[in-house]
Design a protein around this motif. Structure first.
Motif, PDB file in Angstrom:
ATOM      1  N   THR A 187       1.029  -1.254   0.443  1.00  0.00           N
ATOM      2  CA  THR A 187       0.042   0.195  -0.049  1.00  0.00           C
ATOM      3  C   THR A 187       0.966   1.488  -0.068  1.00  0.00           C
ATOM      4  O   THR A 187       0.766   2.151  -0.556  1.00  0.00           O
ATOM      5  CB  THR A 187      -0.798   0.254   1.152  1.00  0.00           C
ATOM      6  OG1 THR A 187      -1.575  -0.887   1.525  1.00  0.00           O
ATOM      7  CG2 THR A 187      -2.162   1.130   1.230  1.00  0.00           C
ATOM      8  N   ALA A 188       2.327   1.294   1.205  1.00  0.00           N
ATOM      9  CA  ALA A 188       2.639   2.732   0.511  1.00  0.00           C
ATOM     10  C   ALA A 188       3.136   3.411  -0.530  1.00  0.00           C
ATOM     11  O   ALA A 188       3.732   1.889  -1.108  1.00  0.00           O
ATOM     12  CB  ALA A 188       3.846   2.468   1.871  1.00  0.00           C
ATOM     13  N   PRO A 189       3.361   4.015  -0.340  1.00  0.00           N
ATOM     14  CA  PRO A 189       3.557   4.278  -2.337  1.00  0.00           C
ATOM     15  C   PRO A 189       5.316   4.407  -1.556  1.00  0.00           C
ATOM     16  O   PRO A 189       5.589   4.631  -2.955  1.00  0.00           O
ATOM     17  CB  PRO A 189       3.448   6.074  -1.753  1.00  0.00           C
ATOM     18  CG  PRO A 189       2.953   6.553  -0.695  1.00  0.00           C
ATOM     19  CD  PRO A 189       2.657   5.004   0.349  1.00  0.00           C
ATOM     20  N   VAL A 190       6.264   3.931  -1.018  1.00  0.00           N
ATOM     21  CA  VAL A 190       7.971   4.955  -0.560  1.00  0.00           C
ATOM     22  C   VAL A 190       7.722   4.122   0.347  1.00  0.00           C
ATOM     23  O   VAL A 190       6.930   3.708   1.614  1.00  0.00           O
ATOM     24  CB  VAL A 190       7.575   6.172   0.022  1.00  0.00           C
ATOM     25  CG1 VAL A 190       9.502   6.077  -0.671  1.00  0.00           C
ATOM     26  CG2 VAL A 190       7.582   7.447  -1.320  1.00  0.00           C
ATOM     27  N   LEU A 191       8.745   2.641   0.177  1.00  0.00           N
ATOM     28  CA  LEU A 191       9.327   2.308   1.099  1.00  0.00           C
ATOM     29  C   LEU A 191      10.953   2.874   1.058  1.00  0.00           C
ATOM     30  O   LEU A 191      11.614   2.934   0.668  1.00  0.00           O
ATOM     31  CB  LEU A 191       9.756   0.678   1.117  1.00  0.00           C
ATOM     32  CG  LEU A 191       8.143   0.338   0.622  1.00  0.00           C
ATOM     33  CD1 LEU A 191       8.586  -1.326   0.000  1.00  0.00           C
ATOM     34  CD2 LEU A 191       7.433  -0.297   1.633  1.00  0.00           C
ATOM     35  N   ILE A 192      11.366   2.930   2.770  1.00  0.00           N
ATOM     36  CA  ILE A 192      12.436   3.420   2.845  1.00  0.00           C
ATOM     37  C   ILE A 192      13.605   2.050   3.413  1.00  0.00           C
ATOM     38  O   ILE A 192      13.162   1.648   4.942  1.00  0.00           O
ATOM     39  CB  ILE A 192      13.018   4.330   3.803  1.00  0.00           C
ATOM     40  CG1 ILE A 192      12.329   6.028   3.554  1.00  0.00           C
ATOM     41  CG2 ILE A 192      14.307   5.485   3.712  1.00  0.00           C
ATOM     42  CD1 ILE A 192      11.963   7.329   4.036  1.00  0.00           C
ATOM     43  N   LEU A 193      14.756   1.439   2.702  1.00  0.00           N
ATOM     44  CA  LEU A 193      15.467   0.944   3.355  1.00  0.00           C
ATOM     45  C   LEU A 193      16.852   0.921   3.814  1.00  0.00           C
ATOM     46  O   LEU A 193      17.176   2.005   3.057  1.00  0.00           O
ATOM     47  CB  LEU A 193      16.089  -0.529   2.680  1.00  0.00           C
ATOM     48  CG  LEU A 193      14.326  -1.327   1.926  1.00  0.00           C
ATOM     49  CD1 LEU A 193      14.653  -2.051   0.260  1.00  0.00           C
ATOM     50  CD2 LEU A 193      12.849  -1.567   1.752  1.00  0.00           C
ATOM     51  N   ILE A 194      16.854   0.698   5.102  1.00  0.00           N
ATOM     52  CA  ILE A 194      18.062   0.869   5.851  1.00  0.00           C
ATOM     53  C   ILE A 194      18.478  -0.058   6.262  1.00  0.00           C
ATOM     54  O   ILE A 194      18.316  -1.172   6.873  1.00  0.00           O
ATOM     55  CB  ILE A 194      17.365   1.457   6.871  1.00  0.00           C
ATOM     56  CG1 ILE A 194      16.460   2.731   6.242  1.00  0.00           C
ATOM     57  CG2 ILE A 194      19.075   1.855   7.755  1.00  0.00           C
ATOM     58  CD1 ILE A 194      15.414   3.262   8.000  1.00  0.00           C
ATOM     59  N   PHE A 195      19.811   0.444   5.436  1.00  0.00           N
ATOM     60  CA  PHE A 195      21.131  -1.202   5.915  1.00  0.00           C
ATOM     61  C   PHE A 195      22.184  -0.772   6.586  1.00  0.00           C
ATOM     62  O   PHE A 195      22.375   0.278   6.494  1.00  0.00           O
ATOM     63  CB  PHE A 195      21.603  -1.235   4.447  1.00  0.00           C
ATOM     64  CG  PHE A 195      20.775  -2.369   3.470  1.00  0.00           C
ATOM     65  CD1 PHE A 195      20.881  -3.617   3.424  1.00  0.00           C
ATOM     66  CD2 PHE A 195      19.515  -1.633   3.396  1.00  0.00           C
ATOM     67  CE1 PHE A 195      19.804  -3.999   2.561  1.00  0.00           C
ATOM     68  CE2 PHE A 195      18.730  -1.611   1.637  1.00  0.00           C
ATOM     69  CZ  PHE A 195      18.626  -3.402   1.902  1.00  0.00           C
ATOM     70  N   LYS A 196      22.705  -1.519   7.071  1.00  0.00           N
ATOM     71  CA  LYS A 196      24.245  -1.123   8.293  1.00  0.00           C
ATOM     72  C   LYS A 196      25.295  -1.460   7.575  1.00  0.00           C
ATOM     73  O   LYS A 196      24.689  -3.258   7.076  1.00  0.00           O
ATOM     74  CB  LYS A 196      23.761  -1.311   9.566  1.00  0.00           C
ATOM     75  CG  LYS A 196      23.969  -3.518   9.649  1.00  0.00           C
ATOM     76  CD  LYS A 196      23.987  -3.338  10.979  1.00  0.00           C
ATOM     77  CE  LYS A 196      23.711  -4.981  11.448  1.00  0.00           C
ATOM     78  NZ  LYS A 196      23.864  -5.398  13.212  1.00  0.00           N
TER      79      LYS A 196
END
Lengths: 246, 246
Positions: A187-196
């Motif tokens: 549903t969300a228009p944007v995903l922010i994936l955060i990688f270490k």
């Protein structure tokens, strides 16, 4: 708690090792260190259970920092608010943030890319161990890629619920009424994936140690959450449950 | 970089185990788990290297969450800014935070306790694993206590520089020109100590698991930093170096 509320952005904080290191080797070394120090300084050992590689092989040493010597110096300037203003600002900031919720229903409304860029830039101002900035932010808008991410996450989360995390965890989550189905990732228009980044590379190709990378990335996530919330007013966002999935 | 700049609050983020657990036991278990799973899902194992105790003894299960069932429900409400306003706010937030610096010189000017209370309350709005809120904030203003803390920290930090962290770490820090002497811990009028709670206790005295406690506390630290910075205008604060000490 579970009303269908419209939302804005799904912040999917997935902490994945940038380069996966030999786990057994790390464990052996840490175990030895822990035994030697437990009596003297338990709190130190506890904190050093980061995945930072504290004693890399000698060939890594000495070189990479030379590449950063030429970074331009930005003079430090500051102002200080009067006490009354400080109290007011701290109060307003708290009241605004206290309206944030970790929700599981997200709006499909689009959000300007400029906003996404700004909140990620804000997160990137976080402090980090030896200023290594061990994070990578990936913005995903493609419908198919988002769906693939959802599939991976749901597969892992199902294992969490059924086997990996144990009965206590499932019991403790009951009151939150969560499960492993995550429609909001579609549903969300944007995903922010955060990688270490467990470690990086210097300009000369040698390995660069990223100290306290998990703590550093998590601090950046805290600032990202604050930035998103300040930006959006008091709109909700999905945060922690996805932070936990991988 | 090393001008004597006036400052406000030393945020000493010391992550200490609230209750220190048997390190050897943990290591043994984790090692076993890691070996069993490495091939299938390396990223999962990497992320699970939190000090959360994922498989507590059976007597811990089932009970504590009952005590929280009666918590009052706070309805969720929200507003959404127009796109233009979102862009403006995200831009302003980024520009403000980008002025933050991790400095080593702190002002001795007093700061109202109301401000300290508000920034800690803001930090406490952070999300946490299974909403366990595994943090304790301790505010220290007493001159003698601050000095004792400085002594402990300097002793540990000296070991870091001379032995514990290795040659690479010392080399990597050279460009920051830091060392283990931390006068600012005496200078700052207020220290905020941040403890992670490896586990807690339920109302019935049984152990309560704190999932992903280090990640959760670090997110709260990120929000604390943002709150302090927003509150103070663009005054500097001491952050990460002290975050690293214990």
């Amino acid at each position: 708690m579970f009303f269908l509320t419209p939302g804005l952005v799904a912040v999917v904080c997935i902490l994945i090792a940038w380069i996966f290191k030999n786990a057994d080797g790390n464990m052996e070394r840490r175990k030895g260190e822990t035994r030697a120090r437990t009596k003297a300084r338990p709190w130190v050992d506890e904190d050093l259970k980061d995945s930072s590689d504290l004693h890399p092989v000698e060939e890594d040493a000495d070189d990479w920092q030379d590449t950063e010597e030429s970074v331009e110096h930005i003079p430090f300037s500051h102002t200080r608010y009067p006490e009354k203003e400080m109290v007011k600002r701290s109060q307003e900031f708290y009241e605004l943030l206290s309206k944030r919720r970790s929700v599981r229903f997200i709006s499909n409304e689009q959000v300007p890319m400029e906003v996404i860029d700004n909140v990620i830039k804000a997160a990137g101002t976080a402090p980090s161990g030896a200023h290594t900035e061990p994070w990578t932010f990936v913005v995903v808008k493609d419908v198919d890629v988002k769906h693939k991410i959802r599939e991976i996450i749901e597969e892992e989360e199902e294992i969490n619920y059924l086997r990996r995390m144990g009965r206590q965890w499932v019991t403790d989550l009951k009151k939150l009424r969560t499960n492993w189905i995550k429609e909001y990732l579609d549903t969300a228009p944007v995903l922010i994936l955060i990688f270490k980044q467990v470690h990086g590379f210097a300009a000369n190709g040698k390995r660069k140690v990223h100290y306290y990378n998990e703590i550093s990335v998590s601090i950046a996530c805290g600032i990202l959450l604050a930035a998103l919330h300040i930006t959006k007013g008091s709109l909700e966002e999905e945060t922690f449950i996805s932070f936990l999935i991988l």
